[in-house]
Design a protein around this motif. Sequence first.
Motif, PDB file in Angstrom:
ATOM      1  N   ALA A 278      11.461  14.899  -8.317  1.00  0.00           N
ATOM      2  CA  ALA A 278      10.139  15.478  -8.049  1.00  0.00           C
ATOM      3  C   ALA A 278       9.600  14.956  -7.049  1.00  0.00           C
ATOM      4  N   VAL A 279       9.930  13.615  -6.640  1.00  0.00           N
ATOM      5  CA  VAL A 279       9.292  13.029  -5.468  1.00  0.00           C
ATOM      6  C   VAL A 279      10.041  13.601  -4.236  1.00  0.00           C
ATOM      7  N   MET A 280      11.366  13.644  -4.365  1.00  0.00           N
ATOM      8  CA  MET A 280      12.003  14.320  -3.126  1.00  0.00           C
ATOM      9  C   MET A 280      11.668  15.838  -2.813  1.00  0.00           C
ATOM     10  N   VAL A 281      11.286  16.373  -3.701  1.00  0.00           N
ATOM     11  CA  VAL A 281      10.844  17.740  -3.546  1.00  0.00           C
ATOM     12  C   VAL A 281       9.616  17.745  -2.665  1.00  0.00           C
ATOM     13  N   ASP A 282       8.573  17.130  -3.315  1.00  0.00           N
ATOM     14  CA  ASP A 282       7.321  17.085  -2.579  1.00  0.00           C
ATOM     15  C   ASP A 282       6.404  15.786  -3.117  1.00  0.00           C
ATOM     16  N   PRO A 283       6.638  14.705  -2.610  1.00  0.00           N
ATOM     17  CA  PRO A 283       5.792  13.344  -2.906  1.00  0.00           C
ATOM     18  C   PRO A 283       4.311  13.649  -3.196  1.00  0.00           C
ATOM     19  N   ARG A 284       3.744  14.820  -2.320  1.00  0.00           N
ATOM     20  CA  ARG A 284       2.351  14.747  -2.263  1.00  0.00           C
ATOM     21  C   ARG A 284       1.882  15.800  -3.314  1.00  0.00           C
TER      22      ARG A 284
ATOM     23  N   ASP B  87       6.855   0.365 -12.314  1.00  0.00           N
ATOM     24  CA  ASP B  87       6.904  -0.211 -11.087  1.00  0.00           C
ATOM     25  C   ASP B  87       7.820   0.333 -10.296  1.00  0.00           C
ATOM     26  N   VAL B  88       9.201   0.631 -10.748  1.00  0.00           N
ATOM     27  CA  VAL B  88      10.418   0.797  -9.662  1.00  0.00           C
ATOM     28  C   VAL B  88       9.870   2.430  -8.931  1.00  0.00           C
ATOM     29  N   CYS B  89       9.448   3.199  -9.974  1.00  0.00           N
ATOM     30  CA  CYS B  89       9.067   4.520  -9.579  1.00  0.00           C
ATOM     31  C   CYS B  89       7.736   4.444  -8.549  1.00  0.00           C
ATOM     32  N   ARG B  90       6.827   3.545  -8.835  1.00  0.00           N
ATOM     33  CA  ARG B  90       5.722   3.712  -8.032  1.00  0.00           C
ATOM     34  C   ARG B  90       6.023   2.955  -6.651  1.00  0.00           C
ATOM     35  N   GLY B  91       7.050   2.029  -6.556  1.00  0.00           N
ATOM     36  CA  GLY B  91       7.495   1.767  -5.236  1.00  0.00           C
ATOM     37  C   GLY B  91       8.328   2.884  -4.644  1.00  0.00           C
ATOM     38  N   PHE B  92       8.981   3.628  -5.328  1.00  0.00           N
ATOM     39  CA  PHE B  92       9.902   4.727  -4.763  1.00  0.00           C
ATOM     40  C   PHE B  92       8.723   5.820  -4.389  1.00  0.00           C
ATOM     41  N   LEU B  93       7.746   6.083  -4.780  1.00  0.00           N
ATOM     42  CA  LEU B  93       6.950   6.982  -4.455  1.00  0.00           C
ATOM     43  C   LEU B  93       6.032   6.505  -3.271  1.00  0.00           C
ATOM     44  N   ALA B  94       5.549   5.312  -3.347  1.00  0.00           N
ATOM     45  CA  ALA B  94       4.783   4.786  -2.270  1.00  0.00           C
ATOM     46  C   ALA B  94       5.775   4.911  -0.810  1.00  0.00           C
ATOM     47  N   ASP B  95       7.118   4.850  -1.067  1.00  0.00           N
ATOM     48  CA  ASP B  95       7.853   4.679   0.082  1.00  0.00           C
ATOM     49  C   ASP B  95       8.166   6.219   0.669  1.00  0.00           C
ATOM     50  N   ALA B  96       8.244   7.180  -0.402  1.00  0.00           N
ATOM     51  CA  ALA B  96       8.227   8.531  -0.087  1.00  0.00           C
ATOM     52  C   ALA B  96       7.005   8.924   0.668  1.00  0.00           C
ATOM     53  N   LEU B  97       5.983   8.512   0.264  1.00  0.00           N
ATOM     54  CA  LEU B  97       4.545   9.076   0.883  1.00  0.00           C
ATOM     55  C   LEU B  97       4.443   8.480   2.302  1.00  0.00           C
ATOM     56  N   GLU B  98       4.991   7.063   2.334  1.00  0.00           N
ATOM     57  CA  GLU B  98       4.879   6.473   3.949  1.00  0.00           C
ATOM     58  C   GLU B  98       5.653   7.178   4.846  1.00  0.00           C
ATOM     59  N   LEU B  99       6.840   7.870   4.354  1.00  0.00           N
ATOM     60  CA  LEU B  99       8.077   8.421   5.024  1.00  0.00           C
ATOM     61  C   LEU B  99       7.367   9.911   5.474  1.00  0.00           C
TER      62      LEU B  99
END
Length: 222
Positions: free
Chosen positions: A9-15, A29-41
């Motif tokens: 879902a994050v790869m499709v659209d993190p927003r 925690d792991v996914c929260r970090g992944f989502l934060a990275d995706a939003l930053e990107l």
Amino acid sequence: MNCLELRRAVMVDPRRLDTEALAHAERCDVCRGFLADALELEAGLDAALSVSVPHGLKERAMGRARDDPRLSRRYALAAGLMLAIGAGTTILWRQNDPLALAGIDFVVFEESQAILDAKPSDPDDLARVAVQMGINLPWQLGELRYIGTCPFAGTMAHHVVLKTAYGKATLLLLPGRTQLSRAAAVARGLEAVVAPATGGSVAIIADSSRSLARIEESLQNG
Ligand SMILES: [Zn+2]
């Protein structure tokens, strides 16, 4: 929702995550970090794409295009090509981190030789390094097939081969090779993740994203 579904879902659209996805990220925690990275990107991409064009350039281009139907078509093609290049770069950038890709190449081209060339390795060494790096070795996920050390990406890697219920997986503990955020690659039928660890990083290479997700989670959660 599990971690893998959240990542998709994050790869499709993190927003634009639904409440189920947001709830998962809230407690994992792991996914929260992944989502934060995706939003930053995503924010970085926005900034890169919003660089303003020189004043009047767009109007001049549009004016010329209006005057000449061939130019109009050419601008449309050029714009389409730019979009395609942008999208392609984004996908590659998201998926194929160089270190993660090097991990895949290592497994495909060098792993068997590394196993043959390795010095006998002490399991206590591996356990000690894992503790120093804050990593829980995921023995519960499968059978340990090999441990050794070998050179990888400019450091001495602790090389572990596991046979899990979902297939074979390779771990490379990379003390001294620090990584700021989680990175991933997909190539040659394999998937790889490089995750930050204390004083270094750990690369996980597996032949299914299911296996990768399970290992990654157990490395961090014990
Ligand atoms: Zn998760």
